[in-house]
Design an enzyme around this catalytic site. Structure first.
Site, PDB file in Angstrom:
ATOM      1  N   ASP A  37      -5.866  -7.170   4.466  1.00  0.00           N
ATOM      2  CA  ASP A  37      -7.215  -6.556   3.740  1.00  0.00           C
ATOM      3  C   ASP A  37      -8.110  -7.476   3.037  1.00  0.00           C
ATOM      4  OD1 ASP A  37      -8.922  -4.198   2.603  1.00  0.00           O
ATOM      5  OD2 ASP A  37      -7.985  -4.738   0.484  1.00  0.00           O
ATOM      6  N   ASP A  58     -12.032  -9.261   4.539  1.00  0.00           N
ATOM      7  CA  ASP A  58     -13.387  -9.297   3.779  1.00  0.00           C
ATOM      8  C   ASP A  58     -13.721 -10.705   3.536  1.00  0.00           C
ATOM      9  OD1 ASP A  58     -13.273  -6.566   3.197  1.00  0.00           O
ATOM     10  OD2 ASP A  58     -14.271  -6.682   1.348  1.00  0.00           O
ATOM     11  N   LYS A 102       3.498 -14.911   2.042  1.00  0.00           N
ATOM     12  CA  LYS A 102       3.709 -15.734   0.641  1.00  0.00           C
ATOM     13  C   LYS A 102       5.417 -15.976   0.507  1.00  0.00           C
ATOM     14  CE  LYS A 102       2.196 -17.382  -3.304  1.00  0.00           C
ATOM     15  NZ  LYS A 102       1.268 -18.573  -3.377  1.00  0.00           N
ATOM     16  N   ASP A 119      -2.551 -18.267  -0.058  1.00  0.00           N
ATOM     17  CA  ASP A 119      -3.670 -18.933  -0.867  1.00  0.00           C
ATOM     18  C   ASP A 119      -4.128 -19.883  -0.086  1.00  0.00           C
ATOM     19  OD1 ASP A 119      -0.974 -19.912  -0.899  1.00  0.00           O
ATOM     20  OD2 ASP A 119      -1.063 -20.602  -3.039  1.00  0.00           O
ATOM     21  N   TYR A 147       0.885  -1.230  -0.051  1.00  0.00           N
ATOM     22  CA  TYR A 147       0.015   0.156   0.023  1.00  0.00           C
ATOM     23  C   TYR A 147       0.689   1.246  -0.072  1.00  0.00           C
ATOM     24  CZ  TYR A 147      -4.686  -1.973   0.822  1.00  0.00           C
ATOM     25  OH  TYR A 147      -5.738  -2.450   0.834  1.00  0.00           O
TER      26      TYR A 147
END
Ligand code: IPM
Ligand code: MN
Length: 353
Positions: free
Chosen positions: A244, A248, A188, A220, A141
């Site tokens: 983020d 959700d 990751k 993942d 970000y």
């Protein structure tokens, strides 16, 4: 106690849910003998319209002289033209960065009253109680960025320092110590150098918390585990982008994105409190928004910034009681169930406080 709260309604359903939250906080103040002073500021799309800047200096000044910030949501189709030079979201990102709010806490739990209509089997959802700790002021970000401009190439950079990872990992380990003592770190590391540093640093910080069990998941795989064994998680720590996305996804466990609160904190008591949901332009102005995410954010404000634990618990209990009494906003109502408006749901919570 007397406290000053900066109130930033923002765009879309932001003003509707924030308006109900200040009513709720007024009721808390009256009942418990506090004085909350609300000072309103502009942020996001409305601030672009009025001043050309999604985070006007005046808003920053209001927040600087407050004890905490209560924010609705920013953004909307009106400002989402990809060729626009300034996005409403910059206002929110700027605020997080300005105040160094590096730890974003996003609790997710399931509500027995809503389990039946969830898209996952009810048995999977039993006793789900997860705290996401999302790193909020670095990572992709905030890394070096190249907009397309005249050329044909753009990029964003995922960058983390040891210190940035360590400070959010410390928050996550401490949170786990106060809960079920299990931490899952998401990265990751099989592909990204910044995520190998993430994993090494979390392992290092773990040495100070040997009472906490640490697990690592690649992001993942984590998306899948979240849906197949949600109640095995306690605290999940992740970088800005992965946190983020996963939070959700996890909102499905709670029944609706409208249910989730968040607190963005730094080392002292100051914090920014906002629902995880966005501006929901499709329902803005219709009185259909679910105020629960906003209300539970207000409860977190009372708990973390003002140290008012009993008052925070009173809000959470009143939300639970309104749900148990069968009140449902549109996003959590089953077909045929009566729908409570934002104001009606808020009244039900406020009267229970
Ligand atoms: C969130 C939002 C923000 C983010 C946007 C609005 C900038 O999605 O708080 O999760 O990506 O952090
Ligand atoms: Mn988000």
């Amino acid at each position: 106690m007397k406290a000053t709260i900066a109130v930033l309604p923002g765009d879309g359903i932001g003003p509707e849910v924030v308006g109900q939250a200040t009513r709720l906080l007024d009721a808390i103040a009256e009942k418990y003998g506090h004085e909350f002073v609300f000072v309103e500021g502009m942020i996001g799309g409305i601030a672009i319209d009025e001043t050309g800047d999604p985070l006007p200096a005046e808003t920053v000044a209001i927040c600087e002289s407050a004890d905490a910030i209560l924010l609705g949501a920013v953004g909307g189709p009106k400002w989402s033209d990809p060729t626009a030079t300034v996005q409403p979201e910059r206002g929110l990102l700027g605020l997080r960065q300005h105040f160094g709010l590096f730890a974003n806490l996003r609790p997710v739990k399931t509500y027995p009253a809503l389990a039946e209509q969830a898209p996952l089997r009810a048995e999977l959802l039993q006793d789900v109680d997860i705290l996401f700790v999302r790193e909020l002021v670095s990572g992709i970000y905030f890394g070096e960025r190249q907009e397309q401009g005249e050329g044909d190439v753009s990029y964003d950079t995922m960058r983390y320092s040891r210190e940035q990872v360590a400070q959010v990992a410390n928050v996550a380990f401490r949170a786990a110590q106060g809960r079920r003592k299990i931490l899952c770190s998401v990265d990751k590391a099989n592909v990204l150098a910044s995520m190998r540093l993430w994993r090494r640093t979390v392992v290092e910080v773990h040495k100070d918390y040997d009472d906490v069990a640490l697990e690592h998941l690649l992001v993942d795989a984590a998306t899948m585990h979240l849906l197949t064994r949600p109640n095995s998680f306690d605290v999940i720590v992740a970088g800005n982008m992965f946190g983020d996305i996963l939070s959700d996804e996890a909102s499905v466990l709670a029944g609706s994105l409208g249910m989730l609160p968040s607190a963005s904190l730094r080392a002292d008591r100051f914090g920014l409190y906002e629902p995880v949901h966005g501006t929901a332009p499709d329902i803005a102005g219709k009185g259909l928004a679910n105020p629960i995410g906003m209300f539970l954010s207000a409860a977190m404000l009372l708990r973390y910034s003002l140290g008012l634990e009993a008052e925070a618990t009173a809000i959470e209990a009143a939300v639970d009681a309104a749900l148990d009494a069968g009140l449902r906003t549109a996003d959590i109502a089953r077909a045929g169930e009566e729908i409570a408006s934002t104001a009606a749901f808020a009244d039900a919570v406020i009267s229970r406080v």
